[in-house]
Design a protein around this motif. Structure first.
Motif, mmCIF file in Angstrom:
data_model
loop_
_atom_site.group_PDB
_atom_site.id
_atom_site.type_symbol
_atom_site.label_atom_id
_atom_site.label_comp_id
_atom_site.label_asym_id
_atom_site.label_seq_id
_atom_site.Cartn_x
_atom_site.Cartn_y
_atom_site.Cartn_z
ATOM 1 N N ASN A 107 21.809 45.516 41.221
ATOM 2 C CA ASN A 107 22.986 44.648 41.047
ATOM 3 C C ASN A 107 22.766 43.346 40.117
ATOM 4 O OD1 ASN A 107 24.486 45.668 43.057
ATOM 5 N ND2 ASN A 107 23.026 45.052 44.642
ATOM 6 N N VAL A 108 21.977 43.468 38.956
ATOM 7 C CA VAL A 108 21.683 42.550 37.850
ATOM 8 C C VAL A 108 22.942 42.677 37.022
ATOM 9 C CG1 VAL A 108 20.470 42.152 35.796
ATOM 10 C CG2 VAL A 108 19.209 42.538 37.875
ATOM 11 N N GLN A 109 23.424 41.656 36.848
ATOM 12 C CA GLN A 109 24.653 41.384 35.859
ATOM 13 C C GLN A 109 24.407 40.673 34.459
ATOM 14 O OE1 GLN A 109 27.898 40.049 38.699
ATOM 15 N NE2 GLN A 109 26.322 40.097 40.063
ATOM 16 N N ILE A 110 24.652 41.463 33.473
ATOM 17 C CA ILE A 110 24.640 40.745 32.269
ATOM 18 C C ILE A 110 26.057 40.565 31.600
ATOM 19 C CG2 ILE A 110 23.636 41.051 29.778
ATOM 20 C CD1 ILE A 110 21.411 42.756 31.175
ATOM 21 N N TYR A 111 26.592 39.557 31.187
ATOM 22 C CA TYR A 111 27.792 38.997 30.881
ATOM 23 C C TYR A 111 27.677 38.407 29.468
ATOM 24 C CZ TYR A 111 28.827 39.176 35.730
ATOM 25 O OH TYR A 111 29.119 39.316 37.074
ATOM 26 N N CYS A 112 28.369 39.135 28.248
ATOM 27 C CA CYS A 112 28.312 38.893 26.784
ATOM 28 C C CYS A 112 29.563 38.056 26.427
ATOM 29 C CB CYS A 112 28.075 39.959 25.960
ATOM 30 S SG CYS A 112 26.420 40.843 25.898
ATOM 31 N N ALA A 113 30.739 38.169 27.351
ATOM 32 C CA ALA A 113 31.624 37.424 26.925
ATOM 33 C C ALA A 113 31.966 36.038 27.565
ATOM 34 C CB ALA A 113 33.050 38.378 27.356
ATOM 35 N N GLU A 114 32.364 35.051 26.799
ATOM 36 C CA GLU A 114 32.872 33.960 27.379
ATOM 37 C C GLU A 114 34.520 33.692 27.013
ATOM 38 O OE1 GLU A 114 30.505 30.640 25.660
ATOM 39 O OE2 GLU A 114 28.756 31.489 26.307
ATOM 40 N N HIS A 115 35.038 33.483 28.168
ATOM 41 C CA HIS A 115 36.626 33.371 27.886
ATOM 42 C C HIS A 115 36.887 31.883 27.305
ATOM 43 C CE1 HIS A 115 37.341 37.201 29.782
ATOM 44 N NE2 HIS A 115 36.417 36.859 30.705
ATOM 45 N N HIS A 116 37.943 31.980 27.076
ATOM 46 C CA HIS A 116 38.429 30.625 26.268
ATOM 47 C C HIS A 116 38.650 29.453 27.334
ATOM 48 C CE1 HIS A 116 40.430 27.800 23.568
ATOM 49 N NE2 HIS A 116 40.047 28.353 22.652
ATOM 50 N N ARG A 117 38.348 28.058 27.034
ATOM 51 C CA ARG A 117 38.326 27.393 28.090
ATOM 52 C C ARG A 117 40.026 26.714 28.363
ATOM 53 N NH1 ARG A 117 33.454 26.085 29.301
ATOM 54 N NH2 ARG A 117 31.692 26.090 27.782
ATOM 55 N N GLU A 118 40.680 26.954 27.404
ATOM 56 C CA GLU A 118 42.457 26.573 27.511
ATOM 57 C C GLU A 118 42.876 27.882 28.107
ATOM 58 O OE1 GLU A 118 43.495 23.687 26.597
ATOM 59 O OE2 GLU A 118 41.561 23.164 26.247
ATOM 60 N N ALA A 119 43.585 27.513 29.311
ATOM 61 C CA ALA A 119 44.306 28.579 30.266
ATOM 62 C C ALA A 119 45.057 29.276 29.444
ATOM 63 C CB ALA A 119 45.080 27.836 31.201
ATOM 64 N N THR A 120 45.923 28.725 28.379
ATOM 65 C CA THR A 120 46.971 29.351 27.625
ATOM 66 C C THR A 120 46.313 30.617 26.646
ATOM 67 O OG1 THR A 120 47.032 27.716 25.985
ATOM 68 C CG2 THR A 120 48.697 27.741 27.582
ATOM 69 N N GLU A 121 45.115 29.982 26.116
ATOM 70 C CA GLU A 121 44.166 30.942 25.544
ATOM 71 C C GLU A 121 43.671 32.085 26.103
ATOM 72 O OE1 GLU A 121 44.607 30.787 22.329
ATOM 73 O OE2 GLU A 121 45.289 28.541 22.068
ATOM 74 N N ARG A 122 43.138 31.795 27.438
ATOM 75 C CA ARG A 122 42.658 32.666 28.326
ATOM 76 C C ARG A 122 43.766 33.889 28.685
ATOM 77 N NH1 ARG A 122 40.435 28.682 30.943
ATOM 78 N NH2 ARG A 122 41.635 28.564 32.623
#
Length: 185
Positions: A107-122
């Motif tokens: 169950n190791v998890q590796i996440y390369c994506a970061e979502h935008h901090r602004e809700a509209t951009e997310r």
């Protein structure tokens, strides 16, 4: 000049994951992962055939246990003898390099994506991809989470359940949330 969302993702720029080309690539990965996870162990071998063909690179003796999940596959590179235990999830929007003889617990998890901090951009699907590198002979304990842009040095140990938010030096041991160093050999 128009740049594709895939090209933006590969260049480490903001891109939208709500793109038809990227979705088609994720469907290919889901199909390969489904085959890997569904084949009987003796037929699957170390890595299912479709998943092996999809991965960016697979060293000799590398093994991925089922159940497994990845986003794209082509950004995942496994060194000789790397071992991913059951339940690993790798969201490989950027290159993920796992060194030789490195062990990932269940169950190791590796996440390369970061979502935008602004809700509209997310909501528009904007994210940015940052690579993850794990050196040779590292040990990542079960349930650990490794976030985008992190490098883990050769021989490092990440304790079970740790959340790794920054680089880990070679031969260091880190634990906790966020992970902090408790020793170095």
């Amino acid at each position: 000049m128009t740049t594709s969302e895939r090209a933006k993702m590969a260049a480490g720029e903001w891109y939208t994951c709500l793109d038809n080309e990227l979705e088609a690539l994720r469907v290919m990965a889901r199909d390969a992962v489904f085959e890997h996870n569904s084949l009987p162990p003796r037929q699957r071998g170390d890595i299912g055939p479709a998943l092996r063909a999809l991965l960016g690179g697979v060293g000799e003796g590398a093994r991925i246990e089922a159940q497994f999940h990845c986003a794209y596959g082509f950004n995942l590179f496994l060194g000789d003898g790397a071992f991913l235990n059951a339940g690993c999830t790798i969201l490989d929007t950027a290159p993920v390099r796992i060194g030789k003889a490195t062990l990932l617990g269940p169950n190791v998890q590796i996440y390369c994506a970061e979502h935008h901090r602004e809700a509209t951009e997310r909501l528009a699907g904007l994210e940015i991809a940052k690579p993850v590198t794990i050196g040779d002979n590292a040990w990542i304990g079960g349930g650990a989470v490794i976030l985008a842009g992190v490098s883990i040095g050769e021989g490092a140990i990440v304790g079970a359940g740790a959340v790794v938010t920054r680089d880990v030096p070679a031969n260091a041991t880190v634990v906790g949330n966020p992970a902090r160093m408790i020793g170095k050999r």
